[in-house]
Design a protein around this motif. Structure first.
Motif, PDB file in Angstrom:
ATOM      1  N   VAL A 212       0.850  -1.197   0.000  1.00 25.94           N
ATOM      2  CA  VAL A 212       0.000   0.000   0.000  1.00 25.94           C
ATOM      3  C   VAL A 212       0.884   1.244   0.000  1.00 25.94           C
ATOM      4  O   VAL A 212       1.705   1.425   0.900  1.00 25.94           O
ATOM      5  CB  VAL A 212      -0.945   0.017   1.223  1.00 25.94           C
ATOM      6  N   GLY A 213       0.706   2.101  -1.004  1.00 22.80           N
ATOM      7  CA  GLY A 213       1.498   3.329  -1.118  1.00 22.80           C
ATOM      8  C   GLY A 213       2.428   3.248  -2.323  1.00 22.80           C
ATOM      9  O   GLY A 213       3.281   2.352  -2.378  1.00 22.80           O
ATOM     10  N   GLY A 214       2.238   4.166  -3.252  1.00 21.09           N
ATOM     11  CA  GLY A 214       3.067   4.169  -4.462  1.00 21.09           C
ATOM     12  C   GLY A 214       4.150   5.229  -4.397  1.00 21.09           C
ATOM     13  O   GLY A 214       4.627   5.699  -5.434  1.00 21.09           O
ATOM     14  N   GLY A 215       4.570   5.598  -3.180  1.00 16.20           N
ATOM     15  CA  GLY A 215       5.734   6.486  -3.023  1.00 16.20           C
ATOM     16  C   GLY A 215       6.992   5.643  -3.212  1.00 16.20           C
ATOM     17  O   GLY A 215       6.915   4.441  -3.508  1.00 16.20           O
ATOM     18  N   PRO A 216       8.183   6.237  -3.034  1.00 17.20           N
ATOM     19  CA  PRO A 216       9.422   5.475  -3.249  1.00 17.20           C
ATOM     20  C   PRO A 216       9.529   4.221  -2.368  1.00 17.20           C
ATOM     21  O   PRO A 216      10.022   3.198  -2.830  1.00 17.20           O
ATOM     22  CB  PRO A 216      10.519   6.479  -2.901  1.00 17.20           C
ATOM     23  N   GLU A 220       9.953   0.532  -4.078  1.00 14.43           N
ATOM     24  CA  GLU A 220      11.159  -0.265  -3.832  1.00 14.43           C
ATOM     25  C   GLU A 220      10.802  -1.603  -3.200  1.00 14.43           C
ATOM     26  O   GLU A 220      11.375  -2.640  -3.533  1.00 14.43           O
ATOM     27  CB  GLU A 220      12.132   0.512  -2.942  1.00 14.43           C
ATOM     28  N   VAL A 249      -1.027  -0.704  -4.397  1.00 12.60           N
ATOM     29  CA  VAL A 249      -2.227   0.134  -4.377  1.00 12.60           C
ATOM     30  C   VAL A 249      -1.846   1.563  -4.034  1.00 12.60           C
ATOM     31  O   VAL A 249      -1.153   1.805  -3.037  1.00 12.60           O
ATOM     32  CB  VAL A 249      -3.247  -0.384  -3.318  1.00 12.60           C
ATOM     33  N   LEU A 252      -3.481   8.043  -5.182  1.00 12.59           N
ATOM     34  CA  LEU A 252      -3.389   9.126  -6.179  1.00 12.59           C
ATOM     35  C   LEU A 252      -3.494   8.558  -7.606  1.00 12.59           C
ATOM     36  O   LEU A 252      -3.367   7.349  -7.791  1.00 12.59           O
ATOM     37  CB  LEU A 252      -2.062   9.872  -6.014  1.00 12.59           C
ATOM     38  N   THR A 282      -6.910   4.296  -6.096  1.00 12.10           N
ATOM     39  CA  THR A 282      -7.597   3.332  -5.227  1.00 12.10           C
ATOM     40  C   THR A 282      -7.116   3.500  -3.791  1.00 12.10           C
ATOM     41  O   THR A 282      -5.911   3.410  -3.519  1.00 12.10           O
ATOM     42  CB  THR A 282      -7.306   1.884  -5.702  1.00 12.10           C
ATOM     43  N   VAL A 284      -6.966   2.323   0.160  1.00 15.58           N
ATOM     44  CA  VAL A 284      -7.177   1.181   1.064  1.00 15.58           C
ATOM     45  C   VAL A 284      -7.947   1.691   2.273  1.00 15.58           C
ATOM     46  O   VAL A 284      -7.542   2.652   2.923  1.00 15.58           O
ATOM     47  CB  VAL A 284      -5.832   0.537   1.474  1.00 15.58           C
ATOM     48  N   TRP A 311       2.597  -1.822   4.497  1.00 14.82           N
ATOM     49  CA  TRP A 311       2.015  -0.482   4.574  1.00 14.82           C
ATOM     50  C   TRP A 311       3.110   0.572   4.409  1.00 14.82           C
ATOM     51  O   TRP A 311       3.965   0.718   5.286  1.00 14.82           O
ATOM     52  CB  TRP A 311       1.298  -0.309   5.921  1.00 14.82           C
ATOM     53  N   ALA A 313       2.490   4.062   3.452  1.00 12.43           N
ATOM     54  CA  ALA A 313       1.590   5.164   3.074  1.00 12.43           C
ATOM     55  C   ALA A 313       2.036   6.524   3.609  1.00 12.43           C
ATOM     56  O   ALA A 313       1.232   7.447   3.714  1.00 12.43           O
ATOM     57  CB  ALA A 313       0.169   4.844   3.516  1.00 12.43           C
ATOM     58  N   LEU A 437      17.079   8.715  -6.426  1.00 14.18           N
ATOM     59  CA  LEU A 437      17.319   7.372  -6.964  1.00 14.18           C
ATOM     60  C   LEU A 437      16.304   6.422  -6.358  1.00 14.18           C
ATOM     61  O   LEU A 437      15.952   6.568  -5.189  1.00 14.18           O
ATOM     62  CB  LEU A 437      18.701   6.884  -6.514  1.00 14.18           C
TER      63      LEU A 437
HETATM   64  P1  NAI Z   1       5.169   8.914   0.546  1.00 13.18           P
HETATM   65  O1  NAI Z   1       4.451   9.867   1.392  1.00 13.18           O
HETATM   66  O2  NAI Z   1       6.140   9.424  -0.445  1.00 13.18           O
HETATM   67  O3  NAI Z   1       4.139   7.998  -0.251  1.00 13.18           O
HETATM   68  C1  NAI Z   1       3.029   7.399   0.371  1.00 13.18           C
HETATM   69  C2  NAI Z   1       1.986   7.122  -0.677  1.00 13.18           C
HETATM   70  O4  NAI Z   1       0.940   6.373  -0.087  1.00 13.18           O
HETATM   71  C3  NAI Z   1       1.358   8.404  -1.208  1.00 13.18           C
HETATM   72  O5  NAI Z   1       1.526   8.445  -2.607  1.00 13.18           O
HETATM   73  C4  NAI Z   1      -0.112   8.297  -0.797  1.00 13.18           C
HETATM   74  O6  NAI Z   1      -0.978   8.799  -1.772  1.00 13.18           O
HETATM   75  C5  NAI Z   1      -0.275   6.807  -0.620  1.00 13.18           C
HETATM   76  N1  NAI Z   1      -1.362   6.458   0.312  1.00 13.18           N
HETATM   77  C6  NAI Z   1      -1.576   7.004   1.525  1.00 13.18           C
HETATM   78  N2  NAI Z   1      -2.661   6.420   2.103  1.00 13.18           N
HETATM   79  C7  NAI Z   1      -3.119   5.488   1.238  1.00 13.18           C
HETATM   80  C8  NAI Z   1      -4.196   4.589   1.282  1.00 13.18           C
HETATM   81  N3  NAI Z   1      -5.006   4.503   2.334  1.00 13.18           N
HETATM   82  N4  NAI Z   1      -4.406   3.798   0.221  1.00 13.18           N
HETATM   83  C9  NAI Z   1      -3.583   3.865  -0.862  1.00 13.18           C
HETATM   84  N5  NAI Z   1      -2.541   4.709  -0.950  1.00 13.18           N
HETATM   85  C10 NAI Z   1      -2.296   5.514   0.093  1.00 13.18           C
HETATM   86  O7  NAI Z   1       5.863   7.866   1.553  1.00 13.18           O
HETATM   87  P2  NAI Z   1       7.179   7.002   1.383  1.00 13.18           P
HETATM   88  O8  NAI Z   1       7.218   6.304   0.102  1.00 13.18           O
HETATM   89  O9  NAI Z   1       7.292   6.186   2.614  1.00 13.18           O
HETATM   90  O10 NAI Z   1       8.340   8.082   1.395  1.00 13.18           O
HETATM   91  C11 NAI Z   1       8.542   8.928   2.515  1.00 13.18           C
HETATM   92  C12 NAI Z   1       9.704   9.868   2.238  1.00 13.18           C
HETATM   93  O11 NAI Z   1      10.909   9.117   2.145  1.00 13.18           O
HETATM   94  C13 NAI Z   1       9.550  10.614   0.916  1.00 13.18           C
HETATM   95  O12 NAI Z   1      10.019  11.917   1.050  1.00 13.18           O
HETATM   96  C14 NAI Z   1      10.441   9.863  -0.025  1.00 13.18           C
HETATM   97  O13 NAI Z   1      10.975  10.701  -1.031  1.00 13.18           O
HETATM   98  C15 NAI Z   1      11.535   9.347   0.907  1.00 13.18           C
HETATM   99  N6  NAI Z   1      12.046   8.089   0.352  1.00 13.18           N
HETATM  100  C16 NAI Z   1      12.922   8.204  -0.671  1.00 13.18           C
HETATM  101  C17 NAI Z   1      13.403   7.073  -1.286  1.00 13.18           C
HETATM  102  C18 NAI Z   1      14.336   7.207  -2.434  1.00 13.18           C
HETATM  103  O14 NAI Z   1      14.745   8.315  -2.767  1.00 13.18           O
HETATM  104  N7  NAI Z   1      14.724   6.129  -3.073  1.00 13.18           N
HETATM  105  C19 NAI Z   1      13.004   5.713  -0.862  1.00 13.18           C
HETATM  106  C20 NAI Z   1      12.016   5.726   0.201  1.00 13.18           C
HETATM  107  C21 NAI Z   1      11.583   6.883   0.769  1.00 13.18           C
END
Ligand code: NAI
Ligand code: FAD
Length: 502
Positions: A212-216, A220, A249, A252, A282, A284, A311, A313, A437
């Motif tokens: 759940v969550g399509g952030g980085p 990964e 999932v 956005l 979609t 969750v 998770w 998110a 990256l």
């Molecule tokens: P994020 O906040 O970037 O992404 C979380 C995603 O989950 C969002 O796109 C959001 O729309 C989605 N989401 C939230 N609730 C949801 C739900 N109920 N159902 C479906 N989708 C839902 O969080 P992330 O990926 O943990 O990253 C956090 C920070 O760490 C960011 O600033 C990121 O740039 C950084 N990071 C960088 C990496 C890299 O540069 N390789 C790797 C991992 C994290």
């Protein structure tokens, strides 16, 4: 004795060095010299946390200027970018941890490291209260200490939005324990699916992994899961392979909103080829023992059966940060995190400096930002120590002059001190973005790098090699580099760790 055992010429950091130098480096590393003790005339600097911001500060700090105390519930630094690799056994957990005491032991003046959780910061009386959270609690598990300066670097915690079942049933991906827990759950799913007599439907459910969550982090994690399932499960449990499925999932309309359109399209294509389903738009809405509840933007809520939910998110402020902000509610009005000025001083509490994910700034909550902020504070504290020392001398001088005839020489001395203080200019923090990256599985990575003022994007196997070399050189110690390189070789030759020790 150690020297006698090292007979080979060795390559370190791309340079050819002799066995003697290697011996010297390892000897100095293991046997740092004696440290200066605490000095009552110095100010007390308390650092909360041992993550990116805190460790980067500690590494750069001249500890001769302060009596430094580090308080963190974890007595190590965690290299988060490689955490998803630990969750699938590509890397061992210890390979990406660096003991905080190791960093502290190599400083000129001793640094007190306390494994405890800060429970309250009192910005008016300038004190920190902390508690021992281990099962072997001392007689007095809570202590309060004063500080002159506080660096607040406690990070953030996983955002659950209060969605039912998330806390209880989903695996997070933030701490080393999360990766270990996820690996255990993942292996449970595989072994239970392999149990004789498990129905087809149950196998399909158990081997369906939902991220759940399509952030980085989510991207990964999905990529790493895919690698494990394709490269290891396929040969060790060939009969289970046809049942395997991964779904990502995202609420956005697109994954990786912070990356360029080109790289988003490349990631989506790679996931399609890897048979990772992406459900965008979609949300969750709940997590149960055997499924996730989905609400697509344009259709009805329904359940999706699965064995594992990861998770990823996003983040939210920790309780201690919210309490601290509440005490300074006039200045701290952002629910996302702590507001700071250009010098990273907390608004409303100039003796507190806040860095990293616990702050609400215009920067993304990344390791890159936190570590640059930590390094900046190390430089800033050098100047602050200089300024404080001059101010102390000036005060001593004016106290000595109290009520007495002031000699010209002393006036001149005071003027010179005042001028020197004025000359010390504290430059504001400036963030320099080195690029983004992310690993997307199948030995491919994506990169966005600022080169000569332009954004350069790339994706593929060459970018993956760049990703690996960038992270191995960013690891904080030679020990970590050796362990991570060894784990990568082990995985290449012998496969991932998929045995459980308990
Ligand atoms: P994020 O906040 O970037 O992404 C979380 C995603 O989950 C969002 O796109 C959001 O729309 C989605 N989401 C939230 N609730 C949801 C739900 N109920 N159902 C479906 N989708 C839902 O969080 P992330 O990926 O943990 O990253 C956090 C920070 O760490 C960011 O600033 C990121 O740039 C950084 N990071 C960088 C990496 C890299 O540069 N390789 C790797 C991992 C994290
Ligand atoms: P943290 O590194 O989280 O450190 C917080 C510290 O505070 C920890 O030591 C914690 O134990 C301690 N602490 C917590 N509560 C208390 C308390 N009450 N008292 C005292 N101490 C406390 N960013 C990138 O730039 N590139 C990446 O590739 C990347 N990959 C990531 C992969 C994953 C899986 C995750 C989860 C994050 C990733 N990030 C990446 C984001 C990056 O890890 C964070 O932005 C970074 O850790 C923030 O640093 P920090 O010092 O603010 O917090």
């Amino acid at each position: 004795q150690t020297l006698g055992r090292v007979t080979l010429v060795t390559v370190v950091g791309g340079k050819l060095v002799s066995a003697g130098t290697f011996w010297y480096i390892t000897y100095k590393d293991r046997n740092p010299g004696p440290q200066l003790p605490f000095d009552p005339s110095k100010k007390t600097l308390v650092i909360l946390g041992s993550g990116w911001g805190a460790t980067s500060l500690l590494k750069g700090l001249d500890t001769t200027d302060y009596n430094t105390i580090v308080i963190s519930p974890k007595n190590f630094f965690l290299f988060t970018p490689l955490l998803p690799s630990v969750a699938v056994g590509t890397l061992g957990a210890k390979s990406i941890l660096q003991p905080t005491r190791y960093v502290a032991r190599h400083k000129a003046r001793q640094v007190s490291v306390i494994e405890a959780e800060a429970t309250n910061v009192d910005p008016v009386n300038k004190t920190v209260t902390f508690a021992d959270t281990s099962p072997l609690r001392p007689l007095e598990p809570t202590r309060t200490i004063p500080y002159d300066y506080l660096v607040y670097a406690v990070g953030a915690e996983t955002q659950t939005f209060g969605i039912p079942g998330v806390k209880e049933r989903a695996c997070f991906m933030k701490e080393i324990g999360d990766a270990e827990q996820m690996q255990a759950r993942f292996l449970d799913c595989i072994e239970t699916a392999a149990f004789p007599g498990t129905s087809e439907e149950e196998k399909r459910r158990l081997l369906h992994m939902v991220v759940v969550g399509g952030g980085p982090t989510g991207i990964e994690m999905a990529g790493e899961l895919h690698d494990f399932l394709e490269e290891d499960l396929k040969s060790w449990y060939p009969e289970l392979h046809p049942y395997v499925r991964i779904t990502l999932v995202e609420a956005l309309p697109s994954v990786l909103p912070s990356f360029s359109k080109e790289l988003i399209a490349y990631t989506e294509r790679t996931f399609k080829e890897s048979k990772i389903d992406i459900l965008t738009g979609t949300m969750v809405k709940g997590v149960s023992e055997s499924s996730v509840r989905l609400k697509p933007k344009d259709s009805e809520e329904h359940d999706l059966a699965c064995g594992l939910v990861v998770w990823a998110a996003g983040n939210k402020a920790r309780d201690i940060s919210r309490n601290l902000m509440a005490q300074l509610s006039e200045h701290q009005k952002n629910r996302r995190g702590i507001l700071v000025d250009d010098h990273l001083r907390m608004l409303g509490a100039p003796s507190i400096f806040a860095v990293g994910d616990c702050t609400a700034t215009s920067y993304a909550p990344t390791a890159q930002v936190a570590s640059q902020q930590g390094a900046y504070l190390a430089r800033l504290f050098k100047l602050i120590a200089k300024r404080d020392e001059l101010a102390r001398k000036l005060e001593e001088l004016s106290n000595a002059n109290d009520g007495k005839d002031v000699e010209t020489q002393k006036i001149q001395e005071a003027e010179s001190l005042a001028k020197q203080i004025e000359k010390i200019k504290l430059k504001p923090f400036h963030y320099s973005h080195q690029g983004s990256l992310a690993y997307i599985g199948s030995d491919k990575a994506i990169a966005e790098l600022p080169i000569f003022g332009r954004e350069w994007t790339s994706g593929g196997v060459a970018t993956f090699l760049f990703w690996r070399s960038a992270y191995i050189s960013t690891l904080f110690s030679l020990r970590n580099r050796a362990l991570v390189a060894g784990d990568w070789m082990r995985t290449k030759f012998f496969g991932r760790d998929e045995q459980r020790c308990n």
